[in-house]
Design an enzyme around this catalytic site. Sequence first.
Site, PDB file in Angstrom:
ATOM      1  N   HIS A 339      65.259   0.291  39.443  1.00 19.53           N
ATOM      2  CA  HIS A 339      64.828  -0.953  38.798  1.00 19.53           C
ATOM      3  C   HIS A 339      63.606  -1.511  39.538  1.00 19.53           C
ATOM      4  O   HIS A 339      63.630  -1.679  40.759  1.00 19.53           O
ATOM      5  CB  HIS A 339      65.956  -1.987  38.770  1.00 19.53           C
ATOM      6  CG  HIS A 339      65.609  -3.143  37.889  1.00 19.53           C
ATOM      7  ND1 HIS A 339      65.863  -3.147  36.541  1.00 19.53           N
ATOM      8  CD2 HIS A 339      64.951  -4.300  38.153  1.00 19.53           C
ATOM      9  CE1 HIS A 339      65.390  -4.266  36.011  1.00 19.53           C
ATOM     10  NE2 HIS A 339      64.831  -4.978  36.972  1.00 19.53           N
ATOM     11  N   ALA A 340      62.547  -1.812  38.782  1.00 19.01           N
ATOM     12  CA  ALA A 340      61.264  -2.188  39.383  1.00 19.01           C
ATOM     13  C   ALA A 340      61.387  -3.455  40.224  1.00 19.01           C
ATOM     14  O   ALA A 340      62.053  -4.410  39.837  1.00 19.01           O
ATOM     15  CB  ALA A 340      60.235  -2.402  38.283  1.00 19.01           C
ATOM     16  N   HIS A 369      53.232  -6.607  35.733  1.00 19.19           N
ATOM     17  CA  HIS A 369      54.209  -7.648  36.076  1.00 19.19           C
ATOM     18  C   HIS A 369      54.489  -7.645  37.586  1.00 19.19           C
ATOM     19  O   HIS A 369      54.438  -8.693  38.242  1.00 19.19           O
ATOM     20  CB  HIS A 369      55.499  -7.402  35.276  1.00 19.19           C
ATOM     21  CG  HIS A 369      56.656  -8.263  35.675  1.00 19.19           C
ATOM     22  ND1 HIS A 369      56.971  -9.432  35.032  1.00 19.19           N
ATOM     23  CD2 HIS A 369      57.578  -8.136  36.676  1.00 19.19           C
ATOM     24  CE1 HIS A 369      58.029  -9.987  35.616  1.00 19.19           C
ATOM     25  NE2 HIS A 369      58.421  -9.223  36.604  1.00 19.19           N
ATOM     26  N   GLU A 370      54.774  -6.481  38.115  1.00 19.87           N
ATOM     27  CA  GLU A 370      55.139  -6.407  39.541  1.00 19.87           C
ATOM     28  C   GLU A 370      53.984  -6.840  40.433  1.00 19.87           C
ATOM     29  O   GLU A 370      54.190  -7.512  41.445  1.00 19.87           O
ATOM     30  CB  GLU A 370      55.611  -4.992  39.909  1.00 19.87           C
ATOM     31  CG  GLU A 370      56.904  -4.549  39.222  1.00 19.87           C
ATOM     32  CD  GLU A 370      58.051  -5.525  39.413  1.00 19.87           C
ATOM     33  OE1 GLU A 370      58.089  -6.225  40.432  1.00 19.87           O
ATOM     34  OE2 GLU A 370      58.903  -5.600  38.512  1.00 19.87           O
ATOM     35  N   HIS A 373      53.806 -10.428  41.205  1.00 16.09           N
ATOM     36  CA  HIS A 373      54.625 -10.854  42.351  1.00 16.09           C
ATOM     37  C   HIS A 373      53.870 -10.629  43.651  1.00 16.09           C
ATOM     38  O   HIS A 373      53.843 -11.474  44.533  1.00 16.09           O
ATOM     39  CB  HIS A 373      55.927 -10.042  42.415  1.00 16.09           C
ATOM     40  CG  HIS A 373      56.906 -10.336  41.324  1.00 16.09           C
ATOM     41  ND1 HIS A 373      57.329 -11.598  41.016  1.00 16.09           N
ATOM     42  CD2 HIS A 373      57.585  -9.506  40.466  1.00 16.09           C
ATOM     43  CE1 HIS A 373      58.228 -11.537  40.031  1.00 16.09           C
ATOM     44  NE2 HIS A 373      58.387 -10.284  39.684  1.00 16.09           N
ATOM     45  N   GLU A 397      58.122 -14.928  38.094  1.00 19.36           N
ATOM     46  CA  GLU A 397      58.193 -13.925  37.029  1.00 19.36           C
ATOM     47  C   GLU A 397      57.059 -14.063  36.016  1.00 19.36           C
ATOM     48  O   GLU A 397      56.746 -13.120  35.294  1.00 19.36           O
ATOM     49  CB  GLU A 397      59.545 -14.025  36.300  1.00 19.36           C
ATOM     50  CG  GLU A 397      60.752 -13.759  37.181  1.00 19.36           C
ATOM     51  CD  GLU A 397      60.703 -12.402  37.879  1.00 19.36           C
ATOM     52  OE1 GLU A 397      60.090 -11.471  37.331  1.00 19.36           O
ATOM     53  OE2 GLU A 397      61.262 -12.286  38.984  1.00 19.36           O
ATOM     54  N   HIS A 498      70.782  -6.806  37.099  1.00 13.79           N
ATOM     55  CA  HIS A 498      70.787  -8.092  37.787  1.00 13.79           C
ATOM     56  C   HIS A 498      72.191  -8.618  38.082  1.00 13.79           C
ATOM     57  O   HIS A 498      72.338  -9.528  38.893  1.00 13.79           O
ATOM     58  CB  HIS A 498      69.997  -9.120  36.972  1.00 13.79           C
ATOM     59  CG  HIS A 498      68.572  -8.682  36.734  1.00 13.79           C
ATOM     60  ND1 HIS A 498      68.263  -7.654  35.858  1.00 13.79           N
ATOM     61  CD2 HIS A 498      67.403  -9.104  37.255  1.00 13.79           C
ATOM     62  CE1 HIS A 498      66.944  -7.475  35.855  1.00 13.79           C
ATOM     63  NE2 HIS A 498      66.401  -8.331  36.689  1.00 13.79           N
ATOM     64  N   TYR A 508      63.661 -15.304  34.055  1.00 16.52           N
ATOM     65  CA  TYR A 508      62.910 -14.540  33.041  1.00 16.52           C
ATOM     66  C   TYR A 508      62.779 -15.339  31.755  1.00 16.52           C
ATOM     67  O   TYR A 508      61.798 -15.219  31.034  1.00 16.52           O
ATOM     68  CB  TYR A 508      63.581 -13.199  32.763  1.00 16.52           C
ATOM     69  CG  TYR A 508      63.719 -12.347  34.001  1.00 16.52           C
ATOM     70  CD1 TYR A 508      62.592 -11.794  34.607  1.00 16.52           C
ATOM     71  CD2 TYR A 508      64.955 -12.130  34.593  1.00 16.52           C
ATOM     72  CE1 TYR A 508      62.702 -11.029  35.762  1.00 16.52           C
ATOM     73  CE2 TYR A 508      65.075 -11.368  35.743  1.00 16.52           C
ATOM     74  CZ  TYR A 508      63.950 -10.824  36.321  1.00 16.52           C
ATOM     75  OH  TYR A 508      64.066 -10.083  37.464  1.00 16.52           O
TER      76      TYR A 508
END
Length: 599
Positions: A339-340, A369-370, A373, A397, A498, A508
Amino acid sequence: MKKLFCILLLPLFACGGPEQSAGTATETPDRFVERINRELAAVRMDQGTSEWVFSTYITHDTEILLSLAEQRLSAWHSNAVAESLKFAGQDMSPATARALHLLKLSTAAPAPNDAAKRKELAEITTELAGMYGAGKYCPDDGRPCMALGELEVILAKSRDYDENLDAWIGWRTISPPMRDKYRRFAQLANEGANELGFADLGEMWRAEYDMSPAEFEQEALRLYNQVKPLYDELHCYARSSLARYYGEDKVPLDAPIPAHLLGNMWSQTWDNIYDLLEPYPGVGDVDVDRTLAKENYTPQQMVKSAENFYLSLGFESLPETFWKRSQFSKPADRDVICHASAWGLDGGNDLRIKMCIKQSYEELRVIYHELGHNFYQRAYSHQPALFQDSAHGGFHEAIGDTVTLSMTPAYLKEVGLVESAEDSHEAIVNRQMQRALEGIALLPWAKLVDEWRWGVFSGAIAPGDYNKAWWELRTRYQGVAAPVERTEADFDPGAKYHVPGNTSYTRYFLARILQFQFQRALCDAAGFDGPLHACSVYGSKEAGAKLADMLEAGSSQPWQDTLEKLTGTRQMDGSAIIEYFTPLMGWLEQQNEGKTCGW
Ligand code: X8Z
Ligand code: ZN
């Protein structure tokens, strides 16, 4: 530590860390916070590096090492919070008061202050994470075992009802053994939350929004009701299209949609079945997958593409160590948590991502997306440790998600990911459909996951009803139904990262709303003048500067202040997402006219 960016972070650090020193009777609140910030940096190193090794190499031993690090962290946390109580009622600056408040909240799984319970909790959480990461479906008909990645490909690509059903049921064979562990986890973490002054862990999670937990619950509901009409239209159209393809016997027009037909293991995003739902067949080029395959993009090249976007806004390149230490591909020889996630170890100086990148547009967006962060983590790295976080979880997020809104056809063409950037009405509707299947489809799911956990933690959902309550929520919110009977012998929430990974999910939901608000503000800064859906801030240093300004604040001030600085408003608000999807909504309303919608 609190679980932030999909990182399995548990309570804080340890007793006896190198930087730890006992407080003195005369220590002022400011001095105390300074000391805690120093200790926190050290304890995060201990926990973070242990967690990285575990997540990229799941074995019996790395599980033990992580569990020990988690115990040190939670012992440190209990101790630090207990010490902080001596300042209750004293005069202190708002920043110091905020730091003490954040210290209390800085764990997603607060352990009771008792060595045996701390050990039990750390062992359970680590074990649950490992069970998910190493989970495989091993069919009893001689086919080889399959990991989540392979099963996801089946759901994304197969249009065979039974093949999808097999993959859907198969993945859910990993979670029944988690059920009792999860029950005990909830008990122990609730006890920890009680010791910190919260009624239960759910109330503690809802306390991180600079308003009371009860107010936040209302706020989330208000936002959901604002955006629900978008989902209702999309659901109605998707159901009738699926009924046409699979037949009304398989997809009845007045019932929830069978959950295995939407192209995703949890029916949370539906863009993989775009081919079945394309409004104007063949109009516009939205097929990034084709380019990735044709040009045989490597994972590194995909990450470079995402990095380039951020560089175009004026952010600095990722450090050399990012490229050396990240995990981009699934190792062939061991179990990992695929999971990323994005990591900001060493106070944000040691940035990494951990993914098992597949060559697809969906994965490319996850990379964007990552990196959101990572750029956030670096931007707030100059803050004291307790403020090294986003304004609230949804902000973290939303950064990368905001950036993906700039992946317009014009942008994709400019960077060579599609061949043409047609902007006819038909092409716009097609493009919006692709986006809605991702962004709008997620909304009810992102709302319900924590509603289930809030119920579990408060006791409103009893262990004997875990699965029943899960499916009631899934049907009520998403309008999907399990394709086969599920019972309390199953534990379907455990088949979603999660839950065993104990990462809160409301973030999210909020991000899916905030990203449009952020985008509207960034497009204004970039001087864009046109419909929101056509805006890309690629290359805009003005937008980049505004974004950087927000990121640098970290969690040093209430999120309302941070939001106001960027957008001019202190409220989260669905009007930007509604504005963004205006073309598609008009089209959907026409399509759905005369149909029976709802479930
Ligand atoms: O978990 C994630 C990210 C990691 S922070 C990949 N997301 C949620 C999910 O996959 O369930 C992004 C969207 C929702
Ligand atoms: Zn994320």
